[in-house]
Design an enzyme around this catalytic site. Structure first.
Site, PDB file in Angstrom:
ATOM      1  N   ASP A   1       0.871  -1.172   0.000  1.00 14.36           N
ATOM      2  CA  ASP A   1       0.000   0.000   0.000  1.00 14.36           C
ATOM      3  C   ASP A   1       0.914   1.230   0.000  1.00 14.36           C
ATOM      4  O   ASP A   1       2.137   1.109  -0.182  1.00 14.36           O
ATOM      5  CB  ASP A   1      -0.986  -0.031   1.187  1.00 14.36           C
ATOM      6  CG  ASP A   1      -0.314   0.236   2.539  1.00 14.36           C
ATOM      7  OD1 ASP A   1       0.937   0.272   2.600  1.00 14.36           O
ATOM      8  OD2 ASP A   1      -1.042   0.386   3.539  1.00 14.36           O
ATOM      9  N   HIS A   2       0.336   2.408   0.233  1.00 12.74           N
ATOM     10  CA  HIS A   2       1.141   3.641   0.234  1.00 12.74           C
ATOM     11  C   HIS A   2       2.181   3.624   1.360  1.00 12.74           C
ATOM     12  O   HIS A   2       3.277   4.144   1.206  1.00 12.74           O
ATOM     13  CB  HIS A   2       0.233   4.866   0.357  1.00 12.74           C
ATOM     14  CG  HIS A   2      -0.682   4.810   1.548  1.00 12.74           C
ATOM     15  ND1 HIS A   2      -1.698   3.873   1.647  1.00 12.74           N
ATOM     16  CD2 HIS A   2      -0.712   5.531   2.700  1.00 12.74           C
ATOM     17  CE1 HIS A   2      -2.327   4.033   2.809  1.00 12.74           C
ATOM     18  NE2 HIS A   2      -1.737   5.029   3.465  1.00 12.74           N
TER      19      HIS A   2
ATOM     20  N   ILE B   1       1.632  -5.614   9.165  1.00 12.52           N
ATOM     21  CA  ILE B   1       0.586  -6.403   9.832  1.00 12.52           C
ATOM     22  C   ILE B   1      -0.671  -6.536   8.963  1.00 12.52           C
ATOM     23  O   ILE B   1      -1.199  -7.640   8.777  1.00 12.52           O
ATOM     24  CB  ILE B   1       0.215  -5.769  11.198  1.00 12.52           C
ATOM     25  CG1 ILE B   1       1.427  -5.769  12.138  1.00 12.52           C
ATOM     26  CG2 ILE B   1      -0.950  -6.517  11.830  1.00 12.52           C
ATOM     27  CD1 ILE B   1       1.231  -4.926  13.404  1.00 12.52           C
ATOM     28  N   GLY B   2      -1.135  -5.424   8.422  1.00 16.43           N
ATOM     29  CA  GLY B   2      -2.384  -5.453   7.647  1.00 16.43           C
ATOM     30  C   GLY B   2      -2.287  -6.387   6.448  1.00 16.43           C
ATOM     31  O   GLY B   2      -3.186  -7.213   6.210  1.00 16.43           O
TER      32      GLY B   2
ATOM     33  N   CYS C   1       3.552  -2.925   3.968  1.00 21.27           N
ATOM     34  CA  CYS C   1       2.664  -1.818   4.327  1.00 21.27           C
ATOM     35  C   CYS C   1       3.390  -1.066   5.439  1.00 21.27           C
ATOM     36  O   CYS C   1       4.600  -1.257   5.621  1.00 21.27           O
ATOM     37  CB  CYS C   1       1.262  -2.299   4.718  1.00 21.27           C
ATOM     38  SG  CYS C   1       1.129  -3.332   6.183  1.00 21.27           S
ATOM     39  N   GLY C   2       2.693  -0.182   6.161  1.00 25.62           N
ATOM     40  CA  GLY C   2       3.381   0.597   7.185  1.00 25.62           C
ATOM     41  C   GLY C   2       3.993  -0.298   8.253  1.00 25.62           C
ATOM     42  O   GLY C   2       5.152  -0.136   8.642  1.00 25.62           O
ATOM     43  N   THR C   3       3.204  -1.247   8.718  1.00 22.59           N
ATOM     44  CA  THR C   3       3.655  -2.137   9.793  1.00 22.59           C
ATOM     45  C   THR C   3       3.967  -3.556   9.315  1.00 22.59           C
ATOM     46  O   THR C   3       4.604  -4.324  10.040  1.00 22.59           O
ATOM     47  CB  THR C   3       2.541  -2.281  10.854  1.00 22.59           C
ATOM     48  OG1 THR C   3       1.371  -2.796  10.186  1.00 22.59           O
ATOM     49  CG2 THR C   3       2.210  -0.941  11.502  1.00 22.59           C
TER      50      THR C   3
ATOM     51  N   HIS D   1      10.635 -23.842   8.766  1.00 26.73           N
ATOM     52  CA  HIS D   1       9.624 -24.512   9.589  1.00 26.73           C
ATOM     53  C   HIS D   1       8.209 -24.358   9.043  1.00 26.73           C
ATOM     54  O   HIS D   1       7.386 -25.265   9.206  1.00 26.73           O
ATOM     55  CB  HIS D   1       9.635 -23.953  11.020  1.00 26.73           C
ATOM     56  CG  HIS D   1      10.889 -24.289  11.778  1.00 26.73           C
ATOM     57  ND1 HIS D   1      10.925 -24.368  13.152  1.00 26.73           N
ATOM     58  CD2 HIS D   1      12.147 -24.548  11.353  1.00 26.73           C
ATOM     59  CE1 HIS D   1      12.158 -24.677  13.544  1.00 26.73           C
ATOM     60  NE2 HIS D   1      12.930 -24.780  12.471  1.00 26.73           N
TER      61      HIS D   1
ATOM     62  N   ARG E   1       9.032 -33.287  10.345  1.00 24.88           N
ATOM     63  CA  ARG E   1       7.991 -33.012  11.346  1.00 24.88           C
ATOM     64  C   ARG E   1       7.226 -31.733  11.028  1.00 24.88           C
ATOM     65  O   ARG E   1       6.052 -31.576  11.390  1.00 24.88           O
ATOM     66  CB  ARG E   1       8.611 -32.940  12.746  1.00 24.88           C
ATOM     67  CG  ARG E   1       9.540 -31.750  12.964  1.00 24.88           C
ATOM     68  CD  ARG E   1      10.217 -31.818  14.321  1.00 24.88           C
ATOM     69  NE  ARG E   1      10.938 -30.595  14.654  1.00 24.88           N
ATOM     70  CZ  ARG E   1      12.156 -30.295  14.197  1.00 24.88           C
ATOM     71  NH1 ARG E   1      12.778 -31.107  13.353  1.00 24.88           N
ATOM     72  NH2 ARG E   1      12.749 -29.171  14.579  1.00 24.88           N
ATOM     73  N   HIS E   2       7.902 -30.810  10.319  1.00 24.25           N
ATOM     74  CA  HIS E   2       7.240 -29.540   9.977  1.00 24.25           C
ATOM     75  C   HIS E   2       6.128 -29.762   8.955  1.00 24.25           C
ATOM     76  O   HIS E   2       5.128 -29.047   8.960  1.00 24.25           O
ATOM     77  CB  HIS E   2       8.266 -28.544   9.445  1.00 24.25           C
ATOM     78  CG  HIS E   2       9.394 -28.317  10.396  1.00 24.25           C
ATOM     79  ND1 HIS E   2       9.212 -27.764  11.641  1.00 24.25           N
ATOM     80  CD2 HIS E   2      10.715 -28.601  10.293  1.00 24.25           C
ATOM     81  CE1 HIS E   2      10.376 -27.705  12.265  1.00 24.25           C
ATOM     82  NE2 HIS E   2      11.310 -28.216  11.471  1.00 24.25           N
TER      83      HIS E   2
HETATM   84  C1  RB5 Z   1      -1.687   2.859   6.438  1.00 27.16           C
HETATM   85  O1  RB5 Z   1      -1.710   4.082   7.120  1.00 27.16           O
HETATM   86  C2  RB5 Z   1      -1.353   1.743   7.409  1.00 27.16           C
HETATM   87  O2  RB5 Z   1      -2.443   1.517   8.255  1.00 27.16           O
HETATM   88  C3  RB5 Z   1      -0.991   0.483   6.665  1.00 27.16           C
HETATM   89  O3  RB5 Z   1       0.106   0.734   5.852  1.00 27.16           O
HETATM   90  C4  RB5 Z   1      -0.587  -0.707   7.500  1.00 27.16           C
HETATM   91  O4  RB5 Z   1       0.361  -0.387   8.444  1.00 27.16           O
HETATM   92  C5  RB5 Z   1      -1.684  -1.504   8.048  1.00 27.16           C
HETATM   93  O5  RB5 Z   1      -1.476  -2.547   8.699  1.00 27.16           O
END
Ligand code: RB5
Length: 159
Positions: free
Chosen positions: A8-9, A69-70, A65-67, A98, A132-133
């Site tokens: 993403d951005h 995570i998303g 992405c930023g983190t 693994h 095993r994995h």
């Molecule tokens: C965008 O601002 C941010 O929420 C996205 O890049 C990401 O970190 C989401 O998990």
């Protein structure tokens, strides 16, 4: 090896750096976007990359992405995807050895580009150890089967 790339951005700049790195190493890749800093929704890019990997069009995927995570959460909703968020080299190697991770996710706002590229290199080189994995991955597949109500996914044309 063919690699599908997306962001993403919030992960755009890191995705561009990874693209340059893959080009320098002569690794075949395709950029699924985004192509600028305008705000977009990360699930759209995670879905495009995850479906391309799940269909078998690409061997691996990398999403930023930023983190991180998303895109990781979104990609893991696609059957057949094992996306791993790795911000250290130990986890990157283990996610291949693994977990047979087929998508790596990274957060541009969390780590610098130097470490991110080391992680990418190690992750691309590391291989699944099996044994095993493999039994544990079969149990993950069984979970997928159960929660998708036993549907068989057809990743053929038009699906
Ligand atoms: C965008 O601002 C941010 O929420 C996205 O890049 C990401 O970190 C989401 O998990």
């Amino acid at each position: 090896m063919r690699v599908a790339l997306g962001s993403d951005h919030g992960g755009f700049r890191l995705k561009e750096k990874i693209k340059e790195f893959l080009a320098e190493k002569g690794i075949e890749h395709k950029d699924f976007g985004t192509f600028g800093l305008e705000a977009v929704d990360y699930p759209d890019y995670a879905r495009a990359v995850a479906e391309a990997v799940a269909r078998g069009d690409f061997d691996r995927g990398i999403l930023c992405c930023g983190t991180g995570i998303g895109v990781c959460i979104a990609a893991n909703k696609v059957p057949g995807i094992r996306a791993a968020l790795c911000h250290d080299t130990f986890s990157a190697r283990a996610s291949r050895e693994h977990n047979d991770a087929n998508i790596l996710t990274l957060g541009e706002r969390v780590i610098g580009p130097g470490l991110a590229l080391d992680i990418v290199e190690i992750w691309l080189r590391a291989e699944f150890l099996g044994g095993r994995h493999a039994r544990r991955l079969d149990k993950i597949k069984a979970l997928e089967f159960f929660y998708y109500k036993g549907q068989h996914w057809n990743w053929g044309e038009g699906s």
